[in-house]
Write a protein that holds these residues in place. Structure first.
Motif, PDB file in Angstrom:
ATOM      1  N   TYR A   1       0.801  -1.219   0.000  1.00 58.50           N
ATOM      2  CA  TYR A   1       0.000   0.000   0.000  1.00 58.50           C
ATOM      3  C   TYR A   1       0.837   1.274   0.000  1.00 58.50           C
ATOM      4  O   TYR A   1       0.275   2.376  -0.149  1.00 58.50           O
ATOM      5  CB  TYR A   1      -0.933   0.019   1.203  1.00 58.50           C
ATOM      6  CG  TYR A   1      -1.882  -1.152   1.257  1.00 58.50           C
ATOM      7  CD1 TYR A   1      -3.064  -1.142   0.515  1.00 58.50           C
ATOM      8  CD2 TYR A   1      -1.602  -2.272   2.034  1.00 58.50           C
ATOM      9  CE1 TYR A   1      -3.940  -2.220   0.544  1.00 58.50           C
ATOM     10  CE2 TYR A   1      -2.472  -3.340   2.086  1.00 58.50           C
ATOM     11  CZ  TYR A   1      -3.633  -3.319   1.359  1.00 58.50           C
ATOM     12  OH  TYR A   1      -4.497  -4.394   1.388  1.00 58.50           O
ATOM     13  N   GLY A   2       2.114   1.150   0.195  1.00 60.48           N
ATOM     14  CA  GLY A   2       2.935   2.353   0.237  1.00 60.48           C
ATOM     15  C   GLY A   2       3.334   2.850  -1.125  1.00 60.48           C
ATOM     16  O   GLY A   2       3.179   2.175  -2.141  1.00 60.48           O
ATOM     17  N   THR A   3       3.843   4.065  -1.173  1.00 57.68           N
ATOM     18  CA  THR A   3       4.351   4.649  -2.407  1.00 57.68           C
ATOM     19  C   THR A   3       5.687   4.028  -2.764  1.00 57.68           C
ATOM     20  O   THR A   3       6.394   3.491  -1.900  1.00 57.68           O
ATOM     21  CB  THR A   3       4.520   6.175  -2.244  1.00 57.68           C
ATOM     22  OG1 THR A   3       5.434   6.430  -1.172  1.00 57.68           O
ATOM     23  CG2 THR A   3       3.185   6.830  -1.955  1.00 57.68           C
ATOM     24  N   PRO A   4       6.054   4.045  -4.003  1.00 64.90           N
ATOM     25  CA  PRO A   4       7.367   3.510  -4.385  1.00 64.90           C
ATOM     26  C   PRO A   4       8.499   4.230  -3.650  1.00 64.90           C
ATOM     27  O   PRO A   4       8.375   5.387  -3.251  1.00 64.90           O
ATOM     28  CB  PRO A   4       7.412   3.738  -5.893  1.00 64.90           C
ATOM     29  CG  PRO A   4       5.997   3.866  -6.313  1.00 64.90           C
ATOM     30  CD  PRO A   4       5.267   4.497  -5.159  1.00 64.90           C
ATOM     31  N   GLU A   5       9.563   3.528  -3.490  1.00 62.89           N
ATOM     32  CA  GLU A   5      10.669   4.071  -2.684  1.00 62.89           C
ATOM     33  C   GLU A   5      11.262   5.324  -3.305  1.00 62.89           C
ATOM     34  O   GLU A   5      11.733   6.225  -2.596  1.00 62.89           O
ATOM     35  CB  GLU A   5      11.737   2.994  -2.507  1.00 62.89           C
ATOM     36  CG  GLU A   5      12.825   3.377  -1.517  1.00 62.89           C
ATOM     37  CD  GLU A   5      13.739   2.229  -1.191  1.00 62.89           C
ATOM     38  OE1 GLU A   5      14.705   2.438  -0.440  1.00 62.89           O
ATOM     39  OE2 GLU A   5      13.491   1.105  -1.685  1.00 62.89           O
ATOM     40  N   LYS A   6      11.227   5.410  -4.637  1.00 67.06           N
ATOM     41  CA  LYS A   6      11.802   6.577  -5.286  1.00 67.06           C
ATOM     42  C   LYS A   6      10.982   7.847  -5.045  1.00 67.06           C
ATOM     43  O   LYS A   6      11.489   8.970  -5.164  1.00 67.06           O
ATOM     44  CB  LYS A   6      11.914   6.322  -6.780  1.00 67.06           C
ATOM     45  CG  LYS A   6      10.574   6.092  -7.449  1.00 67.06           C
ATOM     46  CD  LYS A   6      10.730   5.873  -8.941  1.00 67.06           C
ATOM     47  CE  LYS A   6       9.344   5.689  -9.595  1.00 67.06           C
ATOM     48  NZ  LYS A   6       9.450   5.594 -11.053  1.00 67.06           N
ATOM     49  N   ASP A   7       9.707   7.652  -4.702  1.00 65.09           N
ATOM     50  CA  ASP A   7       8.833   8.808  -4.463  1.00 65.09           C
ATOM     51  C   ASP A   7       8.753   9.210  -2.993  1.00 65.09           C
ATOM     52  O   ASP A   7       8.069  10.176  -2.661  1.00 65.09           O
ATOM     53  CB  ASP A   7       7.415   8.514  -4.974  1.00 65.09           C
ATOM     54  CG  ASP A   7       7.376   8.274  -6.480  1.00 65.09           C
ATOM     55  OD1 ASP A   7       8.264   8.821  -7.177  1.00 65.09           O
ATOM     56  OD2 ASP A   7       6.494   7.519  -6.947  1.00 65.09           O
ATOM     57  N   ARG A   8       9.416   8.461  -2.146  1.00 67.72           N
ATOM     58  CA  ARG A   8       9.369   8.764  -0.701  1.00 67.72           C
ATOM     59  C   ARG A   8      10.308   9.932  -0.379  1.00 67.72           C
ATOM     60  O   ARG A   8      11.443   9.963  -0.859  1.00 67.72           O
ATOM     61  CB  ARG A   8       9.754   7.541   0.098  1.00 67.72           C
ATOM     62  CG  ARG A   8       8.827   6.359  -0.099  1.00 67.72           C
ATOM     63  CD  ARG A   8       9.369   5.111   0.570  1.00 67.72           C
ATOM     64  NE  ARG A   8       8.549   3.938   0.216  1.00 67.72           N
ATOM     65  CZ  ARG A   8       8.850   2.681   0.565  1.00 67.72           C
ATOM     66  NH1 ARG A   8       9.968   2.439   1.260  1.00 67.72           N
ATOM     67  NH2 ARG A   8       8.060   1.698   0.192  1.00 67.72           N
ATOM     68  N   PRO A   9       9.857  10.897   0.396  1.00 68.03           N
ATOM     69  CA  PRO A   9      10.724  12.032   0.752  1.00 68.03           C
ATOM     70  C   PRO A   9      11.834  11.614   1.712  1.00 68.03           C
ATOM     71  O   PRO A   9      11.731  10.625   2.441  1.00 68.03           O
ATOM     72  CB  PRO A   9       9.751  13.012   1.408  1.00 68.03           C
ATOM     73  CG  PRO A   9       8.668  12.160   1.958  1.00 68.03           C
ATOM     74  CD  PRO A   9       8.524  11.008   1.011  1.00 68.03           C
ATOM     75  N   VAL A  10      12.893  12.377   1.624  1.00 63.87           N
ATOM     76  CA  VAL A  10      14.021  12.087   2.535  1.00 63.87           C
ATOM     77  C   VAL A  10      13.627  12.372   3.972  1.00 63.87           C
ATOM     78  O   VAL A  10      13.935  11.618   4.897  1.00 63.87           O
ATOM     79  CB  VAL A  10      15.266  12.901   2.123  1.00 63.87           C
ATOM     80  CG1 VAL A  10      16.419  12.649   3.099  1.00 63.87           C
ATOM     81  CG2 VAL A  10      15.663  12.589   0.701  1.00 63.87           C
ATOM     82  N   SER A  11      12.930  13.483   4.180  1.00 68.77           N
ATOM     83  CA  SER A  11      12.501  13.854   5.520  1.00 68.77           C
ATOM     84  C   SER A  11      10.988  13.848   5.568  1.00 68.77           C
ATOM     85  O   SER A  11      10.314  14.396   4.688  1.00 68.77           O
ATOM     86  CB  SER A  11      13.021  15.259   5.876  1.00 68.77           C
ATOM     87  OG  SER A  11      12.540  15.657   7.125  1.00 68.77           O
ATOM     88  N   TRP A  12      10.456  13.203   6.577  1.00 70.66           N
ATOM     89  CA  TRP A  12       9.004  13.129   6.737  1.00 70.66           C
ATOM     90  C   TRP A  12       8.544  13.909   7.963  1.00 70.66           C
ATOM     91  O   TRP A  12       7.372  13.870   8.326  1.00 70.66           O
ATOM     92  CB  TRP A  12       8.574  11.664   6.913  1.00 70.66           C
ATOM     93  CG  TRP A  12       9.331  10.950   8.019  1.00 70.66           C
ATOM     94  CD1 TRP A  12      10.495  10.295   7.899  1.00 70.66           C
ATOM     95  CD2 TRP A  12       8.972  10.897   9.377  1.00 70.66           C
ATOM     96  NE1 TRP A  12      10.903   9.803   9.097  1.00 70.66           N
ATOM     97  CE2 TRP A  12       9.971  10.155  10.041  1.00 70.66           C
ATOM     98  CE3 TRP A  12       7.897  11.390  10.126  1.00 70.66           C
ATOM     99  CZ2 TRP A  12       9.949   9.905  11.407  1.00 70.66           C
ATOM    100  CZ3 TRP A  12       7.879  11.130  11.479  1.00 70.66           C
ATOM    101  CH2 TRP A  12       8.896  10.399  12.110  1.00 70.66           C
TER     102      TRP A  12
END
Length: 461
Positions: A287-298
């Motif tokens: 269910y998560g977004t692809p790793e390339k689209d994940r921000p460095v800081s959340w």
């Protein structure tokens, strides 16, 4: 004796008639004096006056009487035993004679005698006044004090370790519940968390890794400030984590089954925790977004952080969460067996912390009691107090010895030494004042006393 009595009478008559008879009998006296000195029985050496009394017993009676007459008339070196010398003696003359006698006649303490006396005193010295005894006693007390200080410090490492362990054990609860919340928000993605799905996915990825690190540090140690893991020092922890059963449900629990996860309950908390982490990673991948689209800081809220700009309710996703086994297990873990078991571990670690503190305090109290007993009972009562009492006893003996000494035959300066031994500090101050007053205004009284002593008649032997 009759001759001596007659000689005394003749001498008395001669002294009375000395002015008239001395010219008339001068020649006869000189002639008798010469004949007596030439006599072999009267050749006495100078300085042998101390033996004259003994030699007089060997002389004829008339020669002894004549000898006394000659001594009265012409002798310039009278005998030491004569009555004239004794009558003419005085304290000053006696003192001068004693000084002229020289050190040969004085009783001097030789080095051999002094060494033998010191050795005898050392052999008879009590253990309560021995230097080695006190050095040994003080060394024992010092060593015991250092031991009492250092021995409880061995628990400091255990306390530091258990504190870090307890911290990360509690943090596991926080991470599990945070993952339950973030997983739900990631799947629903309705905007109520004020985070985007990418930020939530990145947060879940971070929290999963933190949970793994904390769990490994608590169990195994070697990281995050934990040197020794709970696996190596807590048997109850090992039983809960790796043993069969579900101790966190209580003793009256009839079953350890977990709804929706058949065969998972009753195998230990470690299996449940590992299953939870695997379920989170599975959901993150689905269910998560692809790793390339994940921000460095959340960190921080989505958007401007003040409004729900991403709110979009999705009732169908709620039903999806209930139908997915992994999602259902994650959501029930928020207050289910995993959190209950982790909280039970926290309680065990808190109990271990209390045991460590109690042990350290009891050891400290015991060592402190031993130290106090050694110092007060053994050192003070058995050694120091007896030494003080022995010192008082020696003072009493010394005073008795000084009292028995014939100090009345000593000079005033020497008497002052003995008198000062019995004075207290206050008495010494008063005596110093008296001495100053005597030196200032009592010189006349002192001179009068000296003159009175000089005029006193001297007893004849």
């Amino acid at each position: 004796e009759e001759d001596e009595a007659e000689g005394d009478k003749d001498r008395a008559h001669q002294e009375e008639d000395a002015p008239d008879r001395l010219p008339h009998h001068a020649a006869d006296s000189a002639e008798k004096h010469t004949s007596l000195l030439a006599s072999p029985q009267l050749k006495l050496a100078d300085g042998q006056g101390a033996e004259s009394a003994e030699k007089e017993q060997t002389l004829p009676i008339e020669n002894a009487a004549l000898l006394k007459v000659v001594a009265l008339l012409g002798s310039k070196k009278p005998s030491i035993d004569s009555k004239e010398d004794i009558g003419a003696s005085s304290p000053a003359v006696a003192k001068k004679a004693q000084e002229q006698a020289g050190p040969a006649q004085a009783r001097m303490i030789t080095d051999e005698t002094d060494a033998a006396l010191a050795k005898s005193v050392k052999q008879r010295r009590s253990v309560y006044t021995s230097t080695m005894v006190y050095v040994s006693a003080l060394s024992i007390i010092l060593g015991l004090g250092i031991f009492c200080f250092l021995y409880p410090t061995r628990k400091v490492g255990d306390l530091v370790n258990i504190a870090a362990t307890l911290n990360h054990a509690s943090r596991r609860n926080y991470l599990v519940r945070t993952l339950c919340y973030l997983t739900r928000e990631m799947v629903l993605n309705d905007g109520f968390s004020r985070r985007s799905k990418a930020e939530t996915t990145s947060a879940i990825q971070f929290m999963v890794e933190e949970l793994r690190k904390s769990d490994e540090a608590v169990r195994v140690g070697g990281s995050l400030g934990i040197k020794l893991g709970a696996d190596d020092h807590n048997e109850e922890h090992n039983q809960v984590m790796y043993g069969l059963g579900c101790a966190w449900r209580g003793e009256n629990a009839t079953s350890c089954d977990i709804p929706g996860m058949k065969g998972l309950g009753g195998k230990g908390l470690y299996i449940i925790s590992s299953t939870f982490v695997d379920s989170v990673r599975t959901v993150l991948a689905l269910y998560g977004t692809p790793e390339k689209d994940r921000p460095v800081s959340w960190v921080g809220a989505a958007g401007d952080g003040t409004s729900y700009i991403y709110v979009s309710p999705s009732p169908d996703k709620v039903a999806q969460m209930q139908s997915d086994t992994n999602l259902a297990f994650i959501q029930q873990s928020f207050d289910g067996d995993l959190v209950q078991g982790l909280q039970y571990i926290v309680g065990l670690l808190q109990g271990e912390t209390r045991d460590i503190l109690a042990t350290a305090l009891n050891e400290n109290k015991t060592l402190f009691s031993v130290h106090v007993v050694v110092v007060i009972v053994f050192f003070y009562f058995l050694l120091f107090r007896k030494t003080v009492l022995l010192g008082f006893a020696e003072v009493v003996k010394a005073r008795d010895f000084c009292i028995k000494m014939p100090i009345y035959i000593l000079e005033a300066d020497h008497v002052e030494i003995f008198v000062d031994f019995f004075r207290t500090d206050e008495d010494r101050e008063n005596n110093d004042k008296d001495q100053e007053e005597m030196a200032a205004g009592g010189e006349e009284v002192k001179q009068s006393l000296v003159s009175m002593v000089g005029q006193m008649p001297v007893a004849h032997v």
